[in-house]
Design a protein around this motif. Sequence first.
Motif, PDB file in Angstrom:
ATOM      1  N   SER A 147       0.834  -1.198   0.000  1.00  0.00           N
ATOM      2  CA  SER A 147       0.000   0.000   0.000  1.00  0.00           C
ATOM      3  C   SER A 147       0.868   1.246   0.000  1.00  0.00           C
ATOM      4  O   SER A 147       2.059   1.200   0.340  1.00  0.00           O
ATOM      5  CB  SER A 147      -0.913   0.022   1.223  1.00  0.00           C
ATOM      6  OG  SER A 147      -0.172   0.302   2.395  1.00  0.00           O
ATOM      7  N   ARG A 148       0.253   2.343  -0.352  1.00  0.00           N
ATOM      8  CA  ARG A 148       0.964   3.615  -0.359  1.00  0.00           C
ATOM      9  C   ARG A 148       1.422   3.972   1.054  1.00  0.00           C
ATOM     10  O   ARG A 148       2.537   4.445   1.254  1.00  0.00           O
ATOM     11  CB  ARG A 148       0.072   4.711  -0.934  1.00  0.00           C
ATOM     12  CG  ARG A 148       0.744   6.062  -0.931  1.00  0.00           C
ATOM     13  CD  ARG A 148       0.048   7.094  -1.740  1.00  0.00           C
ATOM     14  NE  ARG A 148      -1.269   7.390  -1.211  1.00  0.00           N
ATOM     15  CZ  ARG A 148      -2.000   8.410  -1.609  1.00  0.00           C
ATOM     16  NH1 ARG A 148      -1.562   9.207  -2.537  1.00  0.00           N
ATOM     17  NH2 ARG A 148      -3.179   8.626  -1.097  1.00  0.00           N
ATOM     18  N   GLN A 149       0.564   3.721   2.044  1.00  0.00           N
ATOM     19  CA  GLN A 149       0.917   4.042   3.426  1.00  0.00           C
ATOM     20  C   GLN A 149       2.133   3.238   3.884  1.00  0.00           C
ATOM     21  O   GLN A 149       2.992   3.767   4.588  1.00  0.00           O
ATOM     22  CB  GLN A 149      -0.273   3.767   4.359  1.00  0.00           C
ATOM     23  CG  GLN A 149      -1.441   4.699   4.155  1.00  0.00           C
ATOM     24  CD  GLN A 149      -2.295   4.349   2.926  1.00  0.00           C
ATOM     25  OE1 GLN A 149      -2.212   3.253   2.382  1.00  0.00           O
ATOM     26  NE2 GLN A 149      -3.095   5.288   2.478  1.00  0.00           N
ATOM     27  N   GLU A 150       2.213   1.976   3.509  1.00  0.00           N
ATOM     28  CA  GLU A 150       3.359   1.152   3.890  1.00  0.00           C
ATOM     29  C   GLU A 150       4.621   1.611   3.173  1.00  0.00           C
ATOM     30  O   GLU A 150       5.697   1.633   3.767  1.00  0.00           O
ATOM     31  CB  GLU A 150       3.070  -0.323   3.622  1.00  0.00           C
ATOM     32  CG  GLU A 150       2.038  -0.882   4.583  1.00  0.00           C
ATOM     33  CD  GLU A 150       1.720  -2.345   4.335  1.00  0.00           C
ATOM     34  OE1 GLU A 150       2.354  -2.972   3.457  1.00  0.00           O
ATOM     35  OE2 GLU A 150       0.826  -2.843   5.021  1.00  0.00           O
ATOM     36  N   LEU A 151       4.504   1.995   1.915  1.00  0.00           N
ATOM     37  CA  LEU A 151       5.646   2.521   1.170  1.00  0.00           C
ATOM     38  C   LEU A 151       6.184   3.773   1.852  1.00  0.00           C
ATOM     39  O   LEU A 151       7.383   3.890   2.103  1.00  0.00           O
ATOM     40  CB  LEU A 151       5.245   2.842  -0.266  1.00  0.00           C
ATOM     41  CG  LEU A 151       6.259   3.643  -1.088  1.00  0.00           C
ATOM     42  CD1 LEU A 151       7.497   2.819  -1.387  1.00  0.00           C
ATOM     43  CD2 LEU A 151       5.635   4.166  -2.344  1.00  0.00           C
ATOM     44  N   ALA A 173       1.170  13.344  -3.578  1.00  0.00           N
ATOM     45  CA  ALA A 173       0.300  14.046  -4.517  1.00  0.00           C
ATOM     46  C   ALA A 173      -0.593  13.096  -5.320  1.00  0.00           C
ATOM     47  O   ALA A 173      -1.565  13.529  -5.927  1.00  0.00           O
ATOM     48  CB  ALA A 173       1.137  14.892  -5.465  1.00  0.00           C
ATOM     49  N   LEU A 174      -0.265  11.803  -5.313  1.00  0.00           N
ATOM     50  CA  LEU A 174      -1.062  10.827  -6.058  1.00  0.00           C
ATOM     51  C   LEU A 174      -2.350  10.478  -5.315  1.00  0.00           C
ATOM     52  O   LEU A 174      -2.357  10.397  -4.088  1.00  0.00           O
ATOM     53  CB  LEU A 174      -0.275   9.528  -6.266  1.00  0.00           C
ATOM     54  CG  LEU A 174       0.992   9.577  -7.100  1.00  0.00           C
ATOM     55  CD1 LEU A 174       1.649   8.197  -7.115  1.00  0.00           C
ATOM     56  CD2 LEU A 174       0.704  10.029  -8.514  1.00  0.00           C
ATOM     57  N   THR A 175      -3.404  10.234  -6.062  1.00  0.00           N
ATOM     58  CA  THR A 175      -4.617   9.680  -5.467  1.00  0.00           C
ATOM     59  C   THR A 175      -4.398   8.186  -5.260  1.00  0.00           C
ATOM     60  O   THR A 175      -3.450   7.605  -5.810  1.00  0.00           O
ATOM     61  CB  THR A 175      -5.835   9.887  -6.387  1.00  0.00           C
ATOM     62  OG1 THR A 175      -5.638   9.114  -7.585  1.00  0.00           O
ATOM     63  CG2 THR A 175      -6.038  11.362  -6.731  1.00  0.00           C
ATOM     64  N   GLU A 176      -5.286   7.564  -4.513  1.00  0.00           N
ATOM     65  CA  GLU A 176      -5.181   6.112  -4.316  1.00  0.00           C
ATOM     66  C   GLU A 176      -5.283   5.383  -5.653  1.00  0.00           C
ATOM     67  O   GLU A 176      -4.581   4.402  -5.893  1.00  0.00           O
ATOM     68  CB  GLU A 176      -6.258   5.621  -3.349  1.00  0.00           C
ATOM     69  CG  GLU A 176      -6.010   5.993  -1.907  1.00  0.00           C
ATOM     70  CD  GLU A 176      -4.735   5.380  -1.331  1.00  0.00           C
ATOM     71  OE1 GLU A 176      -4.333   4.265  -1.712  1.00  0.00           O
ATOM     72  OE2 GLU A 176      -4.123   6.051  -0.482  1.00  0.00           O
ATOM     73  N   ALA A 177      -6.158   5.859  -6.531  1.00  0.00           N
ATOM     74  CA  ALA A 177      -6.318   5.235  -7.848  1.00  0.00           C
ATOM     75  C   ALA A 177      -5.042   5.371  -8.676  1.00  0.00           C
ATOM     76  O   ALA A 177      -4.621   4.417  -9.343  1.00  0.00           O
ATOM     77  CB  ALA A 177      -7.506   5.845  -8.582  1.00  0.00           C
ATOM     78  N   GLU A 178      -4.426   6.555  -8.643  1.00  0.00           N
ATOM     79  CA  GLU A 178      -3.177   6.757  -9.377  1.00  0.00           C
ATOM     80  C   GLU A 178      -2.070   5.878  -8.814  1.00  0.00           C
ATOM     81  O   GLU A 178      -1.281   5.309  -9.574  1.00  0.00           O
ATOM     82  CB  GLU A 178      -2.755   8.227  -9.323  1.00  0.00           C
ATOM     83  CG  GLU A 178      -3.638   9.148 -10.131  1.00  0.00           C
ATOM     84  CD  GLU A 178      -3.346  10.611  -9.893  1.00  0.00           C
ATOM     85  OE1 GLU A 178      -3.514  11.406 -10.843  1.00  0.00           O
ATOM     86  OE2 GLU A 178      -2.957  10.989  -8.762  1.00  0.00           O
ATOM     87  N   GLU A 223      -2.385   2.316  -9.972  1.00  0.00           N
ATOM     88  CA  GLU A 223      -1.992   2.132 -11.372  1.00  0.00           C
ATOM     89  C   GLU A 223      -0.491   2.296 -11.599  1.00  0.00           C
ATOM     90  O   GLU A 223       0.006   1.999 -12.675  1.00  0.00           O
ATOM     91  CB  GLU A 223      -2.742   3.115 -12.258  1.00  0.00           C
ATOM     92  CG  GLU A 223      -4.225   2.841 -12.330  1.00  0.00           C
ATOM     93  CD  GLU A 223      -4.970   3.885 -13.151  1.00  0.00           C
ATOM     94  OE1 GLU A 223      -4.311   4.774 -13.745  1.00  0.00           O
ATOM     95  OE2 GLU A 223      -6.204   3.809 -13.188  1.00  0.00           O
ATOM     96  N   LEU A 224       0.210   2.759 -10.585  1.00  0.00           N
ATOM     97  CA  LEU A 224       1.642   3.003 -10.706  1.00  0.00           C
ATOM     98  C   LEU A 224       2.394   1.681 -10.820  1.00  0.00           C
ATOM     99  O   LEU A 224       2.300   0.822  -9.954  1.00  0.00           O
ATOM    100  CB  LEU A 224       2.147   3.787  -9.489  1.00  0.00           C
ATOM    101  CG  LEU A 224       3.610   4.203  -9.473  1.00  0.00           C
ATOM    102  CD1 LEU A 224       3.896   5.176 -10.614  1.00  0.00           C
ATOM    103  CD2 LEU A 224       3.944   4.838  -8.142  1.00  0.00           C
ATOM    104  N   ALA A 225       3.096   1.523 -11.911  1.00  0.00           N
ATOM    105  CA  ALA A 225       3.912   0.329 -12.107  1.00  0.00           C
ATOM    106  C   ALA A 225       5.270   0.585 -11.461  1.00  0.00           C
ATOM    107  O   ALA A 225       6.057   1.382 -11.952  1.00  0.00           O
ATOM    108  CB  ALA A 225       4.067   0.030 -13.592  1.00  0.00           C
ATOM    109  N   VAL A 226       5.526  -0.085 -10.345  1.00  0.00           N
ATOM    110  CA  VAL A 226       6.793   0.114  -9.628  1.00  0.00           C
ATOM    111  C   VAL A 226       7.747  -0.985 -10.070  1.00  0.00           C
ATOM    112  O   VAL A 226       7.482  -2.169  -9.892  1.00  0.00           O
ATOM    113  CB  VAL A 226       6.580   0.082  -8.100  1.00  0.00           C
ATOM    114  CG1 VAL A 226       7.902   0.215  -7.377  1.00  0.00           C
ATOM    115  CG2 VAL A 226       5.621   1.194  -7.682  1.00  0.00           C
TER     116      VAL A 226
END
Length: 68
Positions: free
Chosen positions: A19-23, A51-56, A59-62
């Motif tokens: 998740s973004r929060q864990e990152l 600045a990214l939304t959860e949806a963005e 979709e982010l390919a890491v």
Amino acid sequence: MNRFTVEEMNLLHIYHDSSRQELVGNINAALPFMEPDMRGLAARTLAKIDALTEAEYAELAVYAADEV
């Protein structure tokens, strides 16, 4: 359009989690151990992630990026 530099993508790849929060938590936990120039890179990367939304983010390919 890719919003992240090669260096930022590599940093995301290193600390990427489910998740973004864990990152964000992973990068923030590592900040005290980073060299000053890496802290700057991490701060810029965190600002872009914030600045990214959860949806963005979803979709982010890491992936590890190669400099071309």
